[in-house]
Design a protein around this motif. Structure first.
Motif, PDB file in Angstrom:
ATOM      1  N   THR A  87      -6.906  -8.773   2.311  1.00  0.00           N
ATOM      2  CA  THR A  87      -5.486  -9.146   2.305  1.00  0.00           C
ATOM      3  C   THR A  87      -5.030  -9.757   3.635  1.00  0.00           C
ATOM      4  O   THR A  87      -4.285 -10.745   3.650  1.00  0.00           O
ATOM      5  CB  THR A  87      -4.632  -7.910   1.953  1.00  0.00           C
ATOM      6  OG1 THR A  87      -5.014  -7.463   0.646  1.00  0.00           O
ATOM      7  CG2 THR A  87      -3.158  -8.238   1.957  1.00  0.00           C
ATOM      8  N   LYS A 109       0.805  -1.221   0.000  1.00  0.00           N
ATOM      9  CA  LYS A 109       0.000   0.000   0.000  1.00  0.00           C
ATOM     10  C   LYS A 109       0.838   1.270   0.000  1.00  0.00           C
ATOM     11  O   LYS A 109       0.395   2.307  -0.473  1.00  0.00           O
ATOM     12  CB  LYS A 109      -0.931  -0.015   1.216  1.00  0.00           C
ATOM     13  CG  LYS A 109      -1.892  -1.218   1.207  1.00  0.00           C
ATOM     14  CD  LYS A 109      -2.952  -1.072   2.261  1.00  0.00           C
ATOM     15  CE  LYS A 109      -3.745  -2.326   2.488  1.00  0.00           C
ATOM     16  NZ  LYS A 109      -4.501  -2.761   1.293  1.00  0.00           N
ATOM     17  N   SER A 115      -6.583  -3.273   4.969  1.00  0.00           N
ATOM     18  CA  SER A 115      -5.789  -4.284   5.684  1.00  0.00           C
ATOM     19  C   SER A 115      -4.524  -3.655   6.256  1.00  0.00           C
ATOM     20  O   SER A 115      -3.961  -2.717   5.685  1.00  0.00           O
ATOM     21  CB  SER A 115      -5.402  -5.438   4.752  1.00  0.00           C
ATOM     22  OG  SER A 115      -6.456  -6.373   4.658  1.00  0.00           O
TER      23      SER A 115
HETATM   24  P1  13P Z   1      -7.370  -5.097   1.386  1.00  0.00           P
HETATM   25  O1  13P Z   1      -6.680  -5.551   0.151  1.00  0.00           O
HETATM   26  O2  13P Z   1      -6.609  -4.001   2.076  1.00  0.00           O
HETATM   27  O3  13P Z   1      -7.674  -6.212   2.330  1.00  0.00           O
HETATM   28  O4  13P Z   1      -8.773  -4.437   0.944  1.00  0.00           O
HETATM   29  C1  13P Z   1      -9.887  -5.251   0.695  1.00  0.00           C
HETATM   30  C2  13P Z   1     -11.020  -4.512   0.054  1.00  0.00           C
HETATM   31  O5  13P Z   1     -11.078  -3.301  -0.005  1.00  0.00           O
HETATM   32  C3  13P Z   1     -12.100  -5.341  -0.491  1.00  0.00           C
HETATM   33  O6  13P Z   1     -13.062  -4.574  -1.143  1.00  0.00           O
END
Ligand code: 13P
Ligand code: G3H
Ligand code: ZN
Length: 308
Positions: free
Chosen positions: A256, A183, A213
Motif C-alpha cells: 500500500t 487498517k 504499510s
Molecule cells: P499493505 O497493504 O499494508 O501494504 O500489506 C501488503 C501485504 O501484506 C502484501 O502481502
C-alpha cells in the motif's frame, strides 16, 4: 545475486532488524525500490502476487527482477506473495522463484498443515524456502474484543505446533494488521503480548508481518489534494514496526505505501504540468517518490541498511 531468505532472516533476527518485502508489478516500481536499497546497502525481498503476475505477465516480472539484480548486484529474494494453492507455488518454484508463500490460512488448522506441508516438500527439494500463514488478518476493525481475537488472531501454541509439523521456513501471523489503506478505525493497536508469546514458543524462528504499510499521511494528503478521494486512510505507525522487528519479525510486507507514494507523485506531476503528455515525466516522478519512501523505511524503520 538471486538468493533465498534463509541467511537474510538469520542475520536480521540476530540483529533485531527486518527485511522489507515489497510488492512489485512494473519497471518503475522495481527500479525505485532497488535504487533505494542500493544506496542503503540493504538486501531486498521483491514479491509478486497472483494479481501482479496476471497484470504484467510472469515472464516480464521475472526478467525485470533479473535485470535489477544484474544492474545493482544486490542480494535479492524473488518471492511469491499469497500463493493460494500448491499449483501456483509449484509454477513459481519451477520458474526460478527462491521463495514462495502458501496461504492456506482460511482453511482449518489441519488442512492448512496438510497443504503447507506438500508445498514445503516440493520447495525444499529444489532449494526454495516457504512462508505460510496462520490466523486471519483483520478486516477494518475497531476495538476487536477478546473472543474475536481468539477466533482470528494467531494462537501461540498452534503456531509452534504448525511450524513443527510443516517444516515451514517462516510464518505470517495475525496480531491486528490488515491489508490496504484502512487498517484501523480508531487508535492503531497491535497485540504485542501475543507476538511475545509466539516468539517465546518459537525462539530464533523468523516471523512475517503482512499488512504492514504505514499509510504515510504525507502521501494520503497529496493524493487528496490533487484530486484523489481517500479520506480516513490509516496504517501501522512506524514505531510499531520497529517494535515488531525487536520481537522476531524478520519480514515486513509493504504494498500500500508503494501504491500511495506512486499515485501521489503522479497526481501531483500531472496537475503541475498540464501540457505534458510524456509518460516518462510522471512515471519518473512516481519512481522517485518510491525510491525516497523506501529509502526512509530501510534506514529509519526497518533498520536493514548497511546489512550487506
Ligand atoms: P499493505 O497493504 O499494508 O501494504 O500489506 C501488503 C501485504 O501484506 C502484501 O502481502
Ligand atoms: O496482499 C496483497 C498485496 O497487497 C497484493 O495485492 O493481490 O492486489 O496484487 P494484489
Ligand atoms: Zn499480505
Amino acid at each position: 545475486p538471486l538468493i533465498t531468505s534463509k541467511e537474510l532472516f538469520k542475520k536480521a533476527y540476530e540483529g533485531n532488524y527486518a527485511i522489507g518485502a515489497f510488492n512489485v508489478n512494473n519497471m518503475e516500481i522495481i527500479q525505485g525500490i532497488v535504487e533505494a536499497a542500493k544506496e542503503e546497502r540493504s538486501p531486498l525481498i521483491l514479491q509478486v502476487s497472483a494479481g501482479a503476475r496476471k497484470y504484467a505477465n510472469p515472464i516480464y516480472l521475472k526478467k525485470l527482477v533479473e535485470a535489477a539484480i544484474e544492474d545493482s548486484n544486490l542480494p535479492i529474494v524473488l518471492h511469491l506473495d499469497h500463493g493460494e494453492d500448491f499449483e501456483i507455488c509449484k509454477q513459481c518454484i519451477d520458474d526460478g522463484f527462491t521463495s514462495v508463500m502458501i496461504d492456506a490460512s482460511h482453511y482449518e488448522f489441519e488442512k492448512n498443515i496438510e497443504i503447507t506441508k506438500k508445498v514445503v516438500e516440493y520447495a525444499h527439494n529444489k532449494g526454495v524456502v516457504v512462508e505460510a500463514e496462520l490466523g486471519r488478518l483483520a478486516g477494518v476493525e475497531d476495538a476487536v474484543n477478546v473472543s474475536e481475537k481468539d477466533a482470528t488472531y494467531t494462537v501461540p501454541e498452534q503456531a509452534a505446533e504448525f511450524v513443527e509439523k510443516t517444516g515451514v521456513d517462516s510464518l505470517a501471523i495475525a496480531i491486528g494488521t490488515s491489508h490496504g489503506a484502512y487498517k484501523f478505525k480508531g487508535e492503531p493497536s497491535l497485540d504485542f503480548e501475543r507476538l511475545k508469546q509466539i516468539q517465546k514458543l518459537l525462539p530464533n524462528f523468523p516471523l512475517v508481518l503482512h499488512g504492514a504499510s504505514t499509510v504515510l499521511p504525507e502521501f494520503v494528503s497529496l493524493c487528496n489534494k490533487y484530486g484523489g478521494n481517500i479520506p480516513g486512510a490509516q496504517g501501522v505507525p512506524e514505531e510499531m514496526i520497529r517494535q515488531a522487528a525487536q520481537l522476531g519479525v524478520c519480514k515486513v510486507n509493504i504494498d500500500t505505501d508503494l501504491r500511495l507514494a506512486m499515485t501521489a507523485a503522479i497526481r501531483k506531476d500531472l496537475i503541475d504540468n498540464p501540457s505534458n503528455f510524456d509518460p516518462r515525466k510522471y512515471l519518473g516522478a512516481g519512481r522517485t517518490a518510491i525510491k525516497e519512501m523506501v529509502q526512509h523505511k530501510i534506514k529509519n524503520v526497518l533498520g536493514s541498511n548497511n546489512a550487506i
